[in-house]
Design a protein around this motif. Structure first.
Motif: not given
Length: 525
Positions: A419, A442, A446, A449
């Motif tokens: 991330r 995943e 992040t 968005r």
């Protein structure tokens, strides 16, 4: 005087135009038209005379028409007259006196001559000034009926349409658990906006402000106000309404056409903006029966399209107002709740771009979207080759048990590290990262968005606008954001160009009159 103008009569959606090559200013032609329509029984007489003209026409090329006051009128057309210095339109379909193609006065209660000049001019006009130099304008720069005009003289919106009892059956037959539920309750979230939500809300405010500021779109919004029901929307009006209701639900990536291309929605009664969210265009939501009829339409659509148990959302949207519906389906029952009617569009005389409806839709659009990654891939023009090359990889590597073992790709990197890496990547690189594995996807989600504008990731919106954005006309349509690009922080401006900083035009998924809509963007480098 050389100021041109035209005198227009609209009846049965046809326009009769009388051209005037001079003396078109309000103190001459404007008062002449006002005095003609203010005569006793003038409205009835005009309807009779122009109705007889329409009933007697055999072809659009019929010769010039003449009415008793001596004005020559061209043959009627379906098109509103083109640009003149001054237009004065007697709209017999809506009982409105228009000036420069914008609604001003009610034909049923017209002002006297002095008040007419007073109401169409701004407060800076003196006795020695001409009205043409001080025409009244709203806060977005459009010629408009001023706030000082008394309600009895101002044009009136059409009454709500008659709603049949059959249109309310679904609303009345299902279990309604609340008709004034706060969106925060529906979403099980705090009333206080998070920093990320604040960014999304501010960006949507800019998008709506830019629409209202556009001379073309702003005029059509005024026209939408005069519609009697949702079936009267023209294609352009529908596109504007659908864009306003749906733009916060598309992947928040905006750039020039060579990098990002959002699909334009096709006109339908219902537009699914997410797998679990549908929009319907409506009118007169302030009327309880109209609101319930719109909710019924949404309930029927969700019931027909979604069989699986779950939570679904519907948005009844009239441009000026909106209402959000939540439907809860389980194996045996269906219940629903909805918000009260929320103001969406700011007043054209607003001092703030914020409204409850804009905040609500932006928050609804910020919910986690399981399909965001696939939807983002579709909007990247340069990502098409990745989609083509990785199609089998996506099917096998990301969506099935054949995923490449994480120990082979990144044996020691946890999700938190990926991330952090994602924060330094461009949107297109986030797509590439997301194609590697489920874990990488995943991490990429992040980053996706966040809104990304011209390669910059928006991370915060200042609570107070900087000095150069505080003028009313600018503050209603522009904002500054804290942003990051390749790990470097900066400040970006959206919706304004006047600073001495190179700017770009972001393409926005809205076309009106065949033209693409752009929003200005600039960044401190």
């Amino acid at each position: 005087m050389g100021t041109n103008g035209c005198y227009v009569v609209r009846y049965r959606n046809m326009y009769f135009t009388s051209h005037h090559g001079h003396d078109g200013y309000p103190e001459w032609l404007g008062l002449k038209v006002l005095q003609l329509i203010r005569q006793p029984n003038a409205i009835a007489t005009y309807r009779q005379v122009f109705g007889e003209m329409l009933d007697g026409l055999k072809s659009p090329s019929h010769s010039l028409l003449l009415i008793e006051n001596g004005d020559d009128f061209d043959p009627p057309t379906l098109e509103q007259p083109g640009t003149y210095a001054w237009n004065y339109e007697i709209d017999l379909d809506h009982n409105i006196f228009h000036i420069c193609n914008m609604p001003f006065f009610s034909l049923e209660c017209l002002p006297d001559d002095d008040a007419f000049i007073q109401y169409i001019t701004d407060d800076h006009m003196t006795e020695d000034d001409s009205a043409e130099d001080h025409i009244s304008k709203d806060h977005y720069g459009h010629v408009a009926c001023p706030l000082k005009c008394p309600p009895e003289h101002k044009y009136k919106r059409p009454a709500p349409p008659v709603v049949n009892n059959s249109d309310l059956v679904t609303y009345q037959s299902l279990v309604c658990t609340g008709s004034q539920v706060a969106l925060s309750v529906m979403l099980a979230k705090s009333d206080v906006l998070s920093q990320d939500e604040h960014v999304r809300v501010t960006l949507l405010e800019v998008m709506i402000g830019q629409c209202m500021y556009s001379s073309n779109i702003g005029k059509k919004i005024y026209e939408i106000e005069l519609l009697s029901d949702h079936n009267q929307f023209t294609d352009d009006q529908w596109s504007i309404a659908c864009f306003m209701a749906s733009v916060t639900f598309v992947p928040q990536m905006f750039d020039d056409i060579f990098r990002v291309r959002h699909p334009e929605p096709k006109r339908k009664e219902f537009t699914w903006v997410r797998e679990d969210t549908v929009v319907c265009i409506a009118t007169h939501l302030y009327d309880e029966r109209c609101l319930q009829a719109s909710v019924s339409r949404l309930l029927n659509e969700i019931s027909e399209q979604k069989d699986s148990p779950g939570h679904y959302f519907g948005i009844a949207f009239s441009v000026f107002q909106c209402a959000i519906v939540k439907v809860v389906k389980d194996a045996h029952t269906t219940t629903f709740s909805h918000t009260s009617v929320l103001q969406f569009l700011p007043s054209f005389y607003a001092f703030s771009p914020s409204t409850p409806g804009i905040t609500a839709l932006a928050r609804l659009g910020y919910r986690i979207d399981p399909a965001l990654f696939m939807r983002t891939m579709k909007v990247f023009h340069y990502a098409q080759y990745i989609i083509f090359e990785k199609e089998k990889s996506v099917a096998k590597g990301v969506n099935s048990s054949d995923d490449v073992p994480l120990s082979t790709i990144c044996p020691t990197l946890p999700l938190e590290v990926w991330r952090e890496i994602a924060q330094y990547l461009r949107p297109i690189d986030l797509v590439t990262l997301g194609l590697v594995s489920r874990l990488c996807r995943e991490a990429a989600l992040t980053g996706l968005r966040y809104p990304h504008l011209c390669g910059y990731r928006l991370v915060a919106a200042p609570q107070e606008k900087p000095e150069y954005l505080r003028k009313t006309q600018v503050s209603l349509r522009a904002a500054s954001f804290s942003a990051v690009r390749a790990g470097n922080p900066t400040i970006v401006d959206v919706g304004v160009k006047y600073r001495d900083i190179p700017s770009e035009d972001m393409i926005i998924p809205l076309r009106v009159n065949g033209s693409t809509f752009y929003v200005a963007f600039s960044a401190d480098l």
